[in-house]
Structure formats: C-alpha cells, structure tokens
Design a protein around this motif. Sequence first.
Motif, PDB file in Angstrom:
ATOM      1  N   ILE A   1     -75.053 -22.935   9.245  1.00 50.81           N
ATOM      2  CA  ILE A   1     -74.280 -22.768  10.477  1.00 50.81           C
ATOM      3  C   ILE A   1     -74.580 -23.979  11.337  1.00 50.81           C
ATOM      4  O   ILE A   1     -75.734 -24.246  11.671  1.00 50.81           O
ATOM      5  CB  ILE A   1     -74.654 -21.483  11.219  1.00 50.81           C
ATOM      6  CG1 ILE A   1     -74.396 -20.255  10.324  1.00 50.81           C
ATOM      7  CG2 ILE A   1     -73.865 -21.354  12.528  1.00 50.81           C
ATOM      8  CD1 ILE A   1     -74.879 -18.940  10.931  1.00 50.81           C
ATOM      9  N   TYR A   2     -73.544 -24.729  11.671  1.00 50.91           N
ATOM     10  CA  TYR A   2     -73.710 -25.974  12.429  1.00 50.91           C
ATOM     11  C   TYR A   2     -73.168 -25.789  13.838  1.00 50.91           C
ATOM     12  O   TYR A   2     -71.982 -25.556  14.039  1.00 50.91           O
ATOM     13  CB  TYR A   2     -72.989 -27.108  11.716  1.00 50.91           C
ATOM     14  CG  TYR A   2     -72.895 -28.397  12.495  1.00 50.91           C
ATOM     15  CD1 TYR A   2     -73.987 -28.902  13.189  1.00 50.91           C
ATOM     16  CD2 TYR A   2     -71.700 -29.121  12.533  1.00 50.91           C
ATOM     17  CE1 TYR A   2     -73.900 -30.081  13.916  1.00 50.91           C
ATOM     18  CE2 TYR A   2     -71.603 -30.300  13.237  1.00 50.91           C
ATOM     19  CZ  TYR A   2     -72.698 -30.779  13.923  1.00 50.91           C
ATOM     20  OH  TYR A   2     -72.603 -31.956  14.649  1.00 50.91           O
TER      21      TYR A   2
ATOM     22  N   VAL B   1     -70.424 -24.190   5.052  1.00 52.59           N
ATOM     23  CA  VAL B   1     -70.855 -24.624   6.383  1.00 52.59           C
ATOM     24  C   VAL B   1     -69.926 -23.990   7.415  1.00 52.59           C
ATOM     25  O   VAL B   1     -68.715 -24.205   7.384  1.00 52.59           O
ATOM     26  CB  VAL B   1     -70.837 -26.154   6.522  1.00 52.59           C
ATOM     27  CG1 VAL B   1     -71.192 -26.561   7.956  1.00 52.59           C
ATOM     28  CG2 VAL B   1     -71.801 -26.800   5.528  1.00 52.59           C
ATOM     29  N   ILE B   2     -70.494 -23.206   8.305  1.00 46.17           N
ATOM     30  CA  ILE B   2     -69.735 -22.602   9.402  1.00 46.17           C
ATOM     31  C   ILE B   2     -69.960 -23.450  10.643  1.00 46.17           C
ATOM     32  O   ILE B   2     -71.084 -23.566  11.124  1.00 46.17           O
ATOM     33  CB  ILE B   2     -70.179 -21.150   9.656  1.00 46.17           C
ATOM     34  CG1 ILE B   2     -69.978 -20.305   8.400  1.00 46.17           C
ATOM     35  CG2 ILE B   2     -69.423 -20.553  10.842  1.00 46.17           C
ATOM     36  CD1 ILE B   2     -70.561 -18.900   8.508  1.00 46.17           C
ATOM     37  N   ARG B   3     -68.913 -24.047  11.152  1.00 50.93           N
ATOM     38  CA  ARG B   3     -69.020 -24.922  12.323  1.00 50.93           C
ATOM     39  C   ARG B   3     -68.677 -24.136  13.586  1.00 50.93           C
ATOM     40  O   ARG B   3     -67.625 -23.489  13.657  1.00 50.93           O
ATOM     41  CB  ARG B   3     -68.088 -26.134  12.185  1.00 50.93           C
ATOM     42  CG  ARG B   3     -68.538 -27.120  11.107  1.00 50.93           C
ATOM     43  CD  ARG B   3     -67.523 -28.250  10.928  1.00 50.93           C
ATOM     44  NE  ARG B   3     -68.020 -29.260   9.995  1.00 50.93           N
ATOM     45  CZ  ARG B   3     -68.477 -30.456  10.330  1.00 50.93           C
ATOM     46  NH1 ARG B   3     -68.484 -30.809  11.616  1.00 50.93           N
ATOM     47  NH2 ARG B   3     -68.909 -31.308   9.427  1.00 50.93           N
TER      48      ARG B   3
ATOM     49  N   ILE C   1     -68.585 -14.965  15.348  1.00 50.31           N
ATOM     50  CA  ILE C   1     -69.535 -15.648  14.468  1.00 50.31           C
ATOM     51  C   ILE C   1     -70.064 -14.679  13.408  1.00 50.31           C
ATOM     52  O   ILE C   1     -70.167 -15.032  12.226  1.00 50.31           O
ATOM     53  CB  ILE C   1     -70.688 -16.254  15.286  1.00 50.31           C
ATOM     54  CG1 ILE C   1     -70.154 -17.322  16.243  1.00 50.31           C
ATOM     55  CG2 ILE C   1     -71.739 -16.860  14.357  1.00 50.31           C
ATOM     56  CD1 ILE C   1     -71.191 -17.844  17.224  1.00 50.31           C
ATOM     57  N   ILE C   2     -70.375 -13.460  13.824  1.00 46.97           N
ATOM     58  CA  ILE C   2     -70.846 -12.449  12.876  1.00 46.97           C
ATOM     59  C   ILE C   2     -69.806 -12.227  11.779  1.00 46.97           C
ATOM     60  O   ILE C   2     -70.137 -12.134  10.586  1.00 46.97           O
ATOM     61  CB  ILE C   2     -71.156 -11.126  13.605  1.00 46.97           C
ATOM     62  CG1 ILE C   2     -72.412 -11.290  14.478  1.00 46.97           C
ATOM     63  CG2 ILE C   2     -71.331  -9.974  12.609  1.00 46.97           C
ATOM     64  CD1 ILE C   2     -72.680 -10.109  15.388  1.00 46.97           C
ATOM     65  N   HIS C   3     -68.554 -12.181  12.170  1.00 47.22           N
ATOM     66  CA  HIS C   3     -67.471 -11.988  11.204  1.00 47.22           C
ATOM     67  C   HIS C   3     -67.407 -13.150  10.218  1.00 47.22           C
ATOM     68  O   HIS C   3     -67.227 -12.936   9.004  1.00 47.22           O
ATOM     69  CB  HIS C   3     -66.138 -11.838  11.942  1.00 47.22           C
ATOM     70  CG  HIS C   3     -64.944 -11.724  11.023  1.00 47.22           C
ATOM     71  ND1 HIS C   3     -64.717 -10.618  10.249  1.00 47.22           N
ATOM     72  CD2 HIS C   3     -63.938 -12.596  10.754  1.00 47.22           C
ATOM     73  CE1 HIS C   3     -63.608 -10.797   9.545  1.00 47.22           C
ATOM     74  NE2 HIS C   3     -63.123 -11.982   9.825  1.00 47.22           N
ATOM     75  N   GLU C   4     -67.556 -14.374  10.726  1.00 49.70           N
ATOM     76  CA  GLU C   4     -67.510 -15.554   9.847  1.00 49.70           C
ATOM     77  C   GLU C   4     -68.675 -15.543   8.857  1.00 49.70           C
ATOM     78  O   GLU C   4     -68.512 -15.888   7.676  1.00 49.70           O
ATOM     79  CB  GLU C   4     -67.548 -16.830  10.684  1.00 49.70           C
ATOM     80  CG  GLU C   4     -66.298 -17.075  11.514  1.00 49.70           C
ATOM     81  CD  GLU C   4     -65.052 -17.198  10.647  1.00 49.70           C
ATOM     82  OE1 GLU C   4     -65.051 -18.065   9.757  1.00 49.70           O
ATOM     83  OE2 GLU C   4     -64.104 -16.418  10.853  1.00 49.70           O
TER      84      GLU C   4
END
Length: 214
Positions: free
Chosen positions: A126-127, A178-180, A198-201
Amino acid sequence: MAEVPFIAIEGPIGIGKTSLAKRLSDQFNFHLLKEIVEENPFLGKFYDDIDEWSFQTEMFFLCNRYKQLEDIEKKYLLKQKAVIADYHISKNMIFAKRTLQADKFEKYEQIYHILTADMPVPNMMIYLHASLDTILERIKMRGREIEQNIKASYLAQLAQDYETYMNEFEIMHPNIPVIRINGDQLDYVKNQNDLEYIIHEVQKQLQTFQVAPK
C-alpha cells in the motif's frame, strides 16, 4: 497452500503509514509490525546534520528492521499467520541513496544486500503519497519533537524518491499488487468513508489469499 498475506505500507515521513496499519490490523485481525523510529539515538542529530549522522542513523534502522523481520518470519509467517507492517525494509535504500556519501553508500549497500538476501518479502504493498503541504501539515499535527527540524526541501526530495521507487517496484514486481492512496484526496483518520474505501481495496486483493487465525 496459498501464500499468507504479508502487507507493507509505504510512503514519505508523516504520511500516515502507522495510522493506516493499525486500522487495517484491527479490521482484518492481522499481526501489526511497527517500525522502530524514535528509539533511534541518532535520529535527532541526523535531522540537525544529515551529512554527519546519516551512516549511523541508517545502520541503526537497518539492523533493527532486519531483527524485526527475522522474528516476524519465525513467529508469524512460517506459521501461516498474516502480518501487516507500516514499512518495507527496502525503504532503507531510498533513504541511504538520498543521505549517504558515495563511499559510505557503497559499504551500506553491501551490508544491506547481505542482511536482506533471505528476508521475507511482502506480497501486497500500500503506497501512500501526498503533496508537500499535506505531508508538512501531518508532521506538524502529530507533534513529534524529533521531527520539527526536518527541512521541507528534504521532504520534497524524499517524496519524489518514493514516487520513483514505487514506479520501479511495480515494473520489477508485476505479481505484487500495489494499492496507491492519494493523501490529498483521502483522509482515513478523519473520514470513515475513506477508510472503508481502502479496506474494500485491500479486501479485493486478499481474496487470493488463505488467511489463518491470528
């Protein structure tokens, strides 16, 4: 057996890595790995005089992070227990390249590669990124005395270093998601909807993992 989730959160100083790691750890019941920061006896001197104290500072961080990851591997990952960390050990190279003189960087790089050769590698990143104004505001809000002498120019350079690194990371590790997260647009501390997004991603990526109880 599917991989056990090992999530690392990265981004510049003050961006909110630990805050997000705590919330995701609570949400998914993953073990929380927090980096050692204020315990570094050289850090205050480093922010006052980067050239003089950079090698000592970076070596302290490297040795402590190595020990943390060694423990995490034995106590959690090898036992199929998920972990979320508020750092990725490769951040050491981001800082070292920015702060160390060429001769010291060469020595540091050799030690880094020896220590990390067989360390566990996160399988999700997570970025967190944001503008310099947002980063400065968050550093001011959290009020760490040791950080009050950080120069804005250094933070701006560091933010750009992170952006370059993450772009290269995605090319070199195409199988690691990678989650931006744009910190200018999302505030997961103050806004529950932003946190839920964010939790969903993260949840979408976790569907490929088999998670054991903590």
